[in-house]
Design an enzyme around this catalytic site. Sequence first.
Site, PDB file in Angstrom:
ATOM      1  N   GLU A  17       0.842  -1.208   0.000  1.00 21.86           N
ATOM      2  CA  GLU A  17       0.000   0.000   0.000  1.00 21.86           C
ATOM      3  C   GLU A  17       0.874   1.253   0.000  1.00 21.86           C
ATOM      4  O   GLU A  17       2.095   1.189   0.138  1.00 21.86           O
ATOM      5  CB  GLU A  17      -0.901   0.026   1.243  1.00 21.86           C
ATOM      6  CG  GLU A  17      -2.348  -0.386   0.988  1.00 21.86           C
ATOM      7  CD  GLU A  17      -3.170   0.704   0.318  1.00 21.86           C
ATOM      8  OE1 GLU A  17      -2.591   1.759  -0.090  1.00 21.86           O
ATOM      9  OE2 GLU A  17      -4.387   0.536   0.186  1.00 21.86           O
ATOM     10  N   ARG A  97      -7.532  -0.501  13.199  1.00 26.06           N
ATOM     11  CA  ARG A  97      -6.177  -0.223  12.753  1.00 26.06           C
ATOM     12  C   ARG A  97      -6.162   0.975  11.828  1.00 26.06           C
ATOM     13  O   ARG A  97      -7.209   1.415  11.325  1.00 26.06           O
ATOM     14  CB  ARG A  97      -5.573  -1.428  12.030  1.00 26.06           C
ATOM     15  CG  ARG A  97      -6.216  -1.764  10.685  1.00 26.06           C
ATOM     16  CD  ARG A  97      -5.336  -2.722   9.909  1.00 26.06           C
ATOM     17  NE  ARG A  97      -5.911  -3.215   8.668  1.00 26.06           N
ATOM     18  CZ  ARG A  97      -5.852  -2.585   7.490  1.00 26.06           C
ATOM     19  NH1 ARG A  97      -5.294  -1.377   7.408  1.00 26.06           N
ATOM     20  NH2 ARG A  97      -6.381  -3.135   6.413  1.00 26.06           N
ATOM     21  N   ASN A  99      -5.297   2.891   8.284  1.00 27.09           N
ATOM     22  CA  ASN A  99      -5.278   2.570   6.863  1.00 27.09           C
ATOM     23  C   ASN A  99      -4.623   3.743   6.133  1.00 27.09           C
ATOM     24  O   ASN A  99      -3.682   4.336   6.642  1.00 27.09           O
ATOM     25  CB  ASN A  99      -6.683   2.245   6.348  1.00 27.09           C
ATOM     26  CG  ASN A  99      -6.664   1.297   5.156  1.00 27.09           C
ATOM     27  OD1 ASN A  99      -5.930   0.301   5.171  1.00 27.09           O
ATOM     28  ND2 ASN A  99      -7.450   1.572   4.137  1.00 27.09           N
ATOM     29  N   GLU A 118     -13.875  -4.718   9.098  1.00 25.88           N
ATOM     30  CA  GLU A 118     -14.443  -3.806   8.107  1.00 25.88           C
ATOM     31  C   GLU A 118     -15.896  -3.443   8.406  1.00 25.88           C
ATOM     32  O   GLU A 118     -16.682  -3.138   7.501  1.00 25.88           O
ATOM     33  CB  GLU A 118     -14.306  -4.370   6.684  1.00 25.88           C
ATOM     34  CG  GLU A 118     -12.862  -4.637   6.301  1.00 25.88           C
ATOM     35  CD  GLU A 118     -12.697  -5.114   4.872  1.00 25.88           C
ATOM     36  OE1 GLU A 118     -13.663  -4.998   4.083  1.00 25.88           O
ATOM     37  OE2 GLU A 118     -11.597  -5.596   4.537  1.00 25.88           O
ATOM     38  N   ASN A 145      -9.928   5.163   2.785  1.00 19.23           N
ATOM     39  CA  ASN A 145      -8.898   4.913   1.786  1.00 19.23           C
ATOM     40  C   ASN A 145      -8.441   6.196   1.110  1.00 19.23           C
ATOM     41  O   ASN A 145      -8.195   7.183   1.770  1.00 19.23           O
ATOM     42  CB  ASN A 145      -9.389   3.847   0.785  1.00 19.23           C
ATOM     43  CG  ASN A 145      -8.693   2.521   1.001  1.00 19.23           C
ATOM     44  OD1 ASN A 145      -7.468   2.477   1.163  1.00 19.23           O
ATOM     45  ND2 ASN A 145      -9.439   1.439   0.989  1.00 19.23           N
ATOM     46  N   ASP A 194      -9.791   2.046  -4.205  1.00 22.79           N
ATOM     47  CA  ASP A 194      -8.886   1.918  -3.062  1.00 22.79           C
ATOM     48  C   ASP A 194      -8.078   3.213  -2.935  1.00 22.79           C
ATOM     49  O   ASP A 194      -8.633   4.244  -2.579  1.00 22.79           O
ATOM     50  CB  ASP A 194      -8.007   0.683  -3.261  1.00 22.79           C
ATOM     51  CG  ASP A 194      -7.357   0.185  -1.984  1.00 22.79           C
ATOM     52  OD1 ASP A 194      -7.000   1.016  -1.135  1.00 22.79           O
ATOM     53  OD2 ASP A 194      -7.174  -1.032  -1.830  1.00 22.79           O
TER      54      ASP A 194
END
Length: 283
Positions: A17, A97, A99, A118, A145, A194
Amino acid sequence: MTTSYEVAVRAEATLGEGPTWDPATGRLLWIDILGSRLHTYDPATGARTVRATHQHVGAAKPRAGGGLVLNLRDGVGLLDPDGGFRWLRHEPVPGRRANDAAVAPDGSLWAGTMRYDEAPGGGTLSRLAGDGSAELVLDDVAVSNGTGWSPDGTLMYYIDSPTRRIDIFDCSADGRVSGRRPFVSVEDGAGFPDGLTVDADGCVWVALWDGGAVRRYTPDGELDRVITLPTPRVTACAFGGAGLSDLYVTTARVGLTAPHPVAGSLLVVPNAGKGLPQPAFTG
């Protein structure tokens, strides 16, 4: 301009990522969220480094004074140039967490979170100043995101992946946002939006998780380019290289029963377009 990809770094990242060009070092930063790894890549020399983070890491961005800011499972931390680490904001939440994250034109960090399961409404988007003070912008996110700004800084683009939308906000002179509305919706079967980046023409490039592609949309929301990639879990994209003309793309292996050989690698599309210089975090 090309649309064919090359493998910049062959890797097996679980959840690659956050590609980010660091102009101060001439390196591309990227992370493996679930592997708790921070990667760097120098395209001029091919040199690579890998550093473990002490917990899951959602993003790593350059700081104005050197070092990096890390969006981590339990909050936002600072990695100093000498390698030392300290928390800027420590706020662990069980089951949650970090992202994706992005640095705004004013140097603030926009840091996203999500629950591991999620769950809808379990994530957030916050704006952090250099002193660690934070403003909660969104408190009902599922998977926070991609975030990015138009070339003039008056618009902000944002993705909460399960919505299948890129949304757009108006951005005021003091950096605050309002007027959320849909910019683009990704059709069923094409994957989930994303990570994103905005280029010098104001076009929005978005990586499609389970879509095996990167798309470019014009400022009017028209689809004008698709780069097809051989692995389905495409996670994020960013321009880098000396002229900010190469598009770097991260990928993931997580959840794939028979991963393609490049799944988890850092890919690059040479001469894909023209990126925008990205600001450094003020902290």
